[in-house]
Write a protein that holds these residues in place. Sequence first.
Motif, mmCIF file in Angstrom:
data_model
loop_
_atom_site.group_PDB
_atom_site.id
_atom_site.type_symbol
_atom_site.label_atom_id
_atom_site.label_comp_id
_atom_site.label_asym_id
_atom_site.label_seq_id
_atom_site.Cartn_x
_atom_site.Cartn_y
_atom_site.Cartn_z
ATOM 1 N N GLY A 1 0.794 -1.225 0.000
ATOM 2 C CA GLY A 1 0.000 0.000 0.000
ATOM 3 C C GLY A 1 0.822 1.269 0.000
ATOM 4 O O GLY A 1 0.282 2.366 -0.100
ATOM 5 N N ARG A 2 2.145 1.120 0.136
ATOM 6 C CA ARG A 2 3.016 2.297 0.078
ATOM 7 C C ARG A 2 3.781 2.309 -1.230
ATOM 8 O O ARG A 2 4.273 1.282 -1.685
ATOM 9 C CB ARG A 2 4.000 2.298 1.234
ATOM 10 N N MET A 3 3.906 3.503 -1.792
ATOM 11 C CA MET A 3 4.764 3.675 -2.971
ATOM 12 C C MET A 3 6.189 3.927 -2.508
ATOM 13 O O MET A 3 6.407 4.452 -1.419
ATOM 14 C CB MET A 3 4.348 4.921 -3.763
ATOM 15 N N LEU A 4 7.135 3.596 -3.365
ATOM 16 C CA LEU A 4 8.521 4.004 -3.160
ATOM 17 C C LEU A 4 8.907 4.944 -4.289
ATOM 18 O O LEU A 4 8.791 4.585 -5.465
ATOM 19 C CB LEU A 4 9.457 2.791 -3.161
ATOM 20 N N LEU A 5 9.349 6.147 -3.930
ATOM 21 C CA LEU A 5 9.818 7.108 -4.925
ATOM 22 C C LEU A 5 11.303 7.368 -4.692
ATOM 23 O O LEU A 5 11.708 7.748 -3.583
ATOM 24 C CB LEU A 5 9.029 8.418 -4.836
ATOM 25 N N LEU B 1 17.684 1.774 -10.762
ATOM 26 C CA LEU B 1 17.494 0.825 -9.657
ATOM 27 C C LEU B 1 18.055 -0.542 -10.046
ATOM 28 O O LEU B 1 17.654 -1.135 -11.057
ATOM 29 C CB LEU B 1 16.004 0.710 -9.307
ATOM 30 N N ASP B 2 18.965 -1.024 -9.223
ATOM 31 C CA ASP B 2 19.536 -2.354 -9.395
ATOM 32 C C ASP B 2 18.423 -3.422 -9.363
ATOM 33 O O ASP B 2 17.458 -3.280 -8.599
ATOM 34 C CB ASP B 2 20.537 -2.539 -8.246
ATOM 35 N N GLY C 1 8.608 4.646 -8.290
ATOM 36 C CA GLY C 1 8.814 5.759 -9.205
ATOM 37 C C GLY C 1 10.156 6.409 -8.990
ATOM 38 O O GLY C 1 10.849 6.142 -7.998
ATOM 39 N N LEU C 2 10.536 7.252 -9.952
ATOM 40 C CA LEU C 2 11.770 8.026 -9.793
ATOM 41 C C LEU C 2 11.726 9.273 -10.678
ATOM 42 O O LEU C 2 10.935 9.354 -11.625
ATOM 43 C CB LEU C 2 13.014 7.182 -10.099
ATOM 44 N N ASP C 3 12.606 10.214 -10.334
ATOM 45 C CA ASP C 3 12.671 11.483 -11.057
ATOM 46 C C ASP C 3 13.727 11.414 -12.158
ATOM 47 O O ASP C 3 14.583 12.288 -12.270
ATOM 48 C CB ASP C 3 12.947 12.637 -10.083
ATOM 49 N N ALA C 4 13.656 10.355 -12.954
ATOM 50 C CA ALA C 4 14.590 10.150 -14.057
ATOM 51 C C ALA C 4 13.861 9.419 -15.179
ATOM 52 O O ALA C 4 12.708 9.004 -15.023
ATOM 53 C CB ALA C 4 15.809 9.363 -13.595
ATOM 54 N N LEU C 5 14.557 9.221 -16.301
ATOM 55 C CA LEU C 5 13.931 8.734 -17.538
ATOM 56 C C LEU C 5 13.407 7.312 -17.438
ATOM 57 O O LEU C 5 12.401 6.976 -18.058
ATOM 58 C CB LEU C 5 14.953 8.835 -18.678
ATOM 59 N N ASN D 1 10.029 9.879 -14.927
ATOM 60 C CA ASN D 1 10.077 11.311 -15.236
ATOM 61 C C ASN D 1 9.305 12.166 -14.223
ATOM 62 O O ASN D 1 8.671 13.160 -14.592
ATOM 63 C CB ASN D 1 9.556 11.609 -16.651
ATOM 64 N N LEU D 2 9.376 11.772 -12.956
ATOM 65 C CA LEU D 2 8.879 12.680 -11.921
ATOM 66 C C LEU D 2 9.813 13.876 -11.809
ATOM 67 O O LEU D 2 10.938 13.859 -12.323
ATOM 68 C CB LEU D 2 8.795 11.955 -10.572
ATOM 69 N N ARG D 3 9.355 14.910 -11.145
ATOM 70 C CA ARG D 3 10.199 16.065 -10.867
ATOM 71 C C ARG D 3 9.772 16.661 -9.520
ATOM 72 O O ARG D 3 8.695 16.344 -9.009
ATOM 73 C CB ARG D 3 10.071 17.150 -11.941
ATOM 74 N N GLY D 4 10.636 17.505 -8.972
ATOM 75 C CA GLY D 4 10.221 18.332 -7.843
ATOM 76 C C GLY D 4 10.135 17.620 -6.513
ATOM 77 O O GLY D 4 9.530 18.158 -5.574
ATOM 78 N N LEU D 5 10.722 16.443 -6.378
ATOM 79 C CA LEU D 5 10.630 15.726 -5.097
ATOM 80 C C LEU D 5 11.300 16.501 -3.962
ATOM 81 O O LEU D 5 10.967 16.314 -2.796
ATOM 82 C CB LEU D 5 11.237 14.322 -5.226
#
Length: 224
Positions: free
Chosen positions: A111-115, A135-136, A152-156, A187-191
């Motif tokens: 139920g939790r996301m990992l960003l 991410l490995d 998710g992540l703030d990259a491509l 492609n998230l941004r602004g974390l």
Amino acid sequence: MSAQPVRDVVDLSHPLDDDTPVYPGDPVARFSPATTIDEHGYNVLHVRMGSQTGTHVDAPYHFLADGARIDELPLELFLGPAVIADVRGRAPHTAITWADLAPVAGRLAPGRMLLLHTGWDAHWGTDAYFDHPFLDGEAAERVVAAGVRTVGLDALSLDETVLGGEPAAGFAAHFAVLGAGGVIVENLRGLDAVRSTEPVVSVLPLRMTGADGAPVRAVAFDVG
Ligand SMILES: [Zn+2]
């Protein structure tokens, strides 16, 4: 209990336009007027782009022929409390390992996301954007084993991007998450603007029938 107002809303989405960088080989975005107020009395934009353009979510079907499509997934995958891992300051093409996630590992749960906060959104629009950390595969397996189904992540890309070829490790992180019926936000941004340690995050995708993924307006917020 009465509903609580939302506050501290942070936009985690990049702007979408003709300059939006896309994964090598993907269709480029092209926005053009279909009608104009001057000519037709009203404005309508003709939008052409790939399903994985800008800030977007990948469905299992992106890599798995029998995987769920974006419109077949429970909406709970796209809305909920998020754990943000600070993995900034990595060199280009660096793998983020399970050891790197140790500070947040105890908070990973169903139920939790990992960003992953790589800080690589600072390179948006430059060649360096493609040289992002990733991410490995084993770390992705451990994250999934902890019950997380939204990563998710703030990259491509969650896996390494290699121009003109496949990454050495293949798409191990994609297969780990999507293979578990999970979704990937890219492609998230602004974390860095998120102040809460466990904000609610919404990455609800467009309901595109049968699609492998879809653009989202990603936001983080607090409630109450
Ligand atoms: Zn994607």
